[in-house]
Every structure is written in structure tokens, then in C-alpha cells.
Scaffold this motif. Sequence first.
Motif, mmCIF file in Angstrom:
data_model
loop_
_atom_site.group_PDB
_atom_site.id
_atom_site.type_symbol
_atom_site.label_atom_id
_atom_site.label_comp_id
_atom_site.label_asym_id
_atom_site.label_seq_id
_atom_site.Cartn_x
_atom_site.Cartn_y
_atom_site.Cartn_z
ATOM 1 N N MET A 37 0.802 -1.213 0.000
ATOM 2 C CA MET A 37 0.000 0.000 0.000
ATOM 3 C C MET A 37 0.845 1.278 0.000
ATOM 4 O O MET A 37 0.304 2.379 0.085
ATOM 5 N N LEU A 38 2.144 1.146 -0.119
ATOM 6 C CA LEU A 38 3.005 2.329 -0.149
ATOM 7 C C LEU A 38 2.622 3.310 -1.258
ATOM 8 O O LEU A 38 2.535 4.521 -1.006
ATOM 9 N N PRO A 39 2.390 2.839 -2.506
ATOM 10 C CA PRO A 39 2.026 3.790 -3.574
ATOM 11 C C PRO A 39 0.748 4.583 -3.288
ATOM 12 O O PRO A 39 0.631 5.741 -3.678
ATOM 13 N N GLU A 40 -0.209 3.950 -2.596
ATOM 14 C CA GLU A 40 -1.474 4.639 -2.301
ATOM 15 C C GLU A 40 -1.249 5.863 -1.428
ATOM 16 O O GLU A 40 -1.975 6.852 -1.511
ATOM 17 N N TYR A 41 -0.227 5.810 -0.576
ATOM 18 C CA TYR A 41 0.078 6.925 0.316
ATOM 19 C C TYR A 41 1.186 7.816 -0.242
ATOM 20 O O TYR A 41 1.771 8.618 0.480
ATOM 21 N N GLY A 42 1.496 7.626 -1.531
ATOM 22 C CA GLY A 42 2.494 8.459 -2.175
ATOM 23 C C GLY A 42 3.914 8.174 -1.743
ATOM 24 O O GLY A 42 4.786 9.049 -1.834
ATOM 25 N N LEU A 43 4.181 6.964 -1.291
ATOM 26 C CA LEU A 43 5.506 6.589 -0.807
ATOM 27 C C LEU A 43 6.169 5.642 -1.805
ATOM 28 O O LEU A 43 5.502 4.853 -2.473
ATOM 29 N N GLU A 44 7.491 5.727 -1.900
ATOM 30 C CA GLU A 44 8.244 4.902 -2.833
ATOM 31 C C GLU A 44 8.251 3.436 -2.394
ATOM 32 O O GLU A 44 8.339 3.145 -1.195
ATOM 33 N N SER A 45 8.186 2.525 -3.355
ATOM 34 C CA SER A 45 8.228 1.094 -3.032
ATOM 35 C C SER A 45 9.549 0.691 -2.394
ATOM 36 O O SER A 45 9.612 -0.265 -1.626
ATOM 37 N N SER A 46 10.623 1.433 -2.719
ATOM 38 C CA SER A 46 11.940 1.143 -2.141
ATOM 39 C C SER A 46 11.961 1.358 -0.635
ATOM 40 O O SER A 46 12.877 0.896 0.052
ATOM 41 N N LEU A 47 10.940 2.048 -0.101
ATOM 42 C CA LEU A 47 10.865 2.283 1.335
ATOM 43 C C LEU A 47 10.560 0.994 2.102
ATOM 44 O O LEU A 47 10.793 0.917 3.317
#
Length: 386
Positions: A37-47
Motif C-alpha cells: 500500500m506504499l504507492p497509495e500513500y504516495g511513498l516509494e516502493s523502495s521504502l
Amino acid sequence: MENTLVPTPKTRIYVPVIALTLYAVASGYLMSLIPLMLPEYGLESSLASWLASAFYAGLLVGALAIEPIVAKFGHRKAYTYCLVAFISTIAAMLLLPSSMGWLAARFIAGISVAGIFVIVESWLLHGDESGRAKRLGLYMGALYGGSSLGQLGIGILGIQGSVPFIAIGTLLILAVLVVVFGDSEQPPQEHTEAMSLKQIMKLNHAAIIGCIVSGLTLGAIYGLMPIELSQRHIPTSDIGTLMALIILGGMAVQPMVPWVSKFFGRTLLMAMFCLIGVGALALAASDARLSVLAVSLFVIGMATFALYPIAINLGCDKLDANHIVSATQVMLFSYSVGSVIGPMVADLFMDGEHGLMEYLFLTLMATCVYMLFASIKNKGHIVAGE
């Protein structure tokens, strides 16, 4: 006389185990949910790998800090405080959707989860030594069974909106209610005593290595396996099922461990499970069919999830009751060290042809060789002593 002894462990353990099961369902869902769900919150997948490492860094810190809390408040209150702290991190992730906010939340979550693990493990390790393996099997079964059910939340509740966080929070609140209102005995507070550095150094080295390797493998599996499966173009609905199969494998192996331990030394047993894992990883690399991958992941789960209960039982073998909390703290610390390093090292393999599978293959193969040599060495010492 045997009949009078049977109810005691049951009344002692059902509350922590039920609460642990509810926690495990919530945590299992959350572990697979976060990377997806990282992309949904505008966060990079690498995180994802950094979030996993932040969690396990918190686990490491918590492993060092939990003993005085248990000594002061007792197992029940300390358990409650840790669950409440974990709930607060879920709320923080929902309210603070930023890289730093999530990293801080996962770090604090790791600290609270370290407390949960040390408290429940030491709670179940108290009592007669002959029943420890069975109690640990129940503990691991509850933990992994709950985690596998939690994976199914991805397909049932999805990965979007606030619904997943609300469901996770509700389960954790139920766990708190079980601990607070459940009728159960707990180990006396005076049974908690810190081990000296000299005593810690005398703990079985193979047990400590087993805990570290358990962290190296499970930290990478929890943190990066959803991404590994996604990179293989597996649908999101199937990722949850495959993750559940890994944990179901871990659950399925728990009743086997106490039985097999009667015939093999624990060090040799860890070598055998590592070898089984190596075989499953080789199968997954040689055949790309989804059905083969599913079977391989189930066996990989059996191999990797078997290491920690075997190692901690070996580490606490013939240990005084007042050192149990301290010993479980050392074992969890060792696990946490591996869990912090695992996702970061495994991330270096993610762009390779076999990705995470190659990392797990090399880690389990090296551990298998070490455990075989350690088993032979220990057997030599026994023969020499005779």
C-alpha cells in the motif's frame, strides 16, 4: 498425582496464547499490507526494505529494554502496555502518511513487539522443562496460524483506504481485553533476574546463530517476499494466499519439532531444516509454475519458521527459572540483529535473476554447513566426556 499437575500449565498459558493469536492475525495482515500500500500513500516502493529494517531495529532495542519492565510490572501488565503501544503505531501510520512518520511508527512498533515476544516466550518457558517444547509449539502455532490468517485479509479487505487499519486496530483491542480480563496465572515477578555477560557468553552458540539466521531469513521474507512475488507478475489477490502458505508451513512444522527432537539433537535438527529449505528454493528456481511455487513456499515456511523455536529451546536448556526472561531477551536480541540486517542485504539481490530466493538459498546453505560441523563437534565432546 499426574492429574493434579495437568491443569496448571493450561490455566497459565491460555490467556497469553489467545491474545497472541489475535495479535498475530493483525500483525500478519499488516506485514504484507505495508509493502503493497506504499504507492497509495504516495511513498516509494523502495521504502519497504527500510520499513522492515526500522521495525526490526525497534525489535532489537526492545529486546534490550523489556526485562526491567517485566520485573517491575509483571507479565500481565507489561503485556498490556506493549499491545497498547503497538495500537498507537497503527493510528500514527494512518494519521501521518509520510516516510519519516511511518519509519518512526514501525520502529516503535518493533519495540512493543519485542516486549510481546519476550513476555509470552518467558511466560510459556516457566514451569516443568519436559513440557517446554510442547508449550513452545503451541506458542509458535498460535503465532504462525494467526499470521497466516492475517495474510488472507489482503484478498478479503484489500489494501486501500482506512478499513485495513480499522480491522487491525480492532483485533489488537480485543487482544488487550483478553489480557486484562482473562483469568490466568503468571510467573512470579521475583523469578526475573538479569544474566551477567559471563553467563550470556556461556549460552549455546549454535542456539544464538540459529536465532540470528531465523531473523536473517524471516525478516527478509516478511519485508520483501510480497515485492518478490509482485515482480513475478503474480496478482495481488494471490500474493496474500502465497504469503499465507509460507506461514502455514511454519505452523504445520511446529507439532513436528518436539517429536523429531526426541530422535535428533537440536543442532543437527536445525541443519536438516536448512537443507530442506535449500531444496525447496532450488525447486522454485528451476520451475516457474505457480503450483510449484506454492508448494516450494510452503516448504520454505516449514524450514525457516522451525529454526527459532528449536534455537530458543536449545538456548534455555537446563537454565535456572530466574534466568528465563533474560535468556529469551538474548535470543530475541540475536533474532533482531539478523532481522535488521536481513532485509537490507536481501535488497541487494532483488534485481538479480532469482532475487530474494537466491539470498535465502545462500543463507540457509551456509547455516546448514555450520550446524553440521557444530553437531559433529558437540557429538565429539559427548563421546570424549564418556
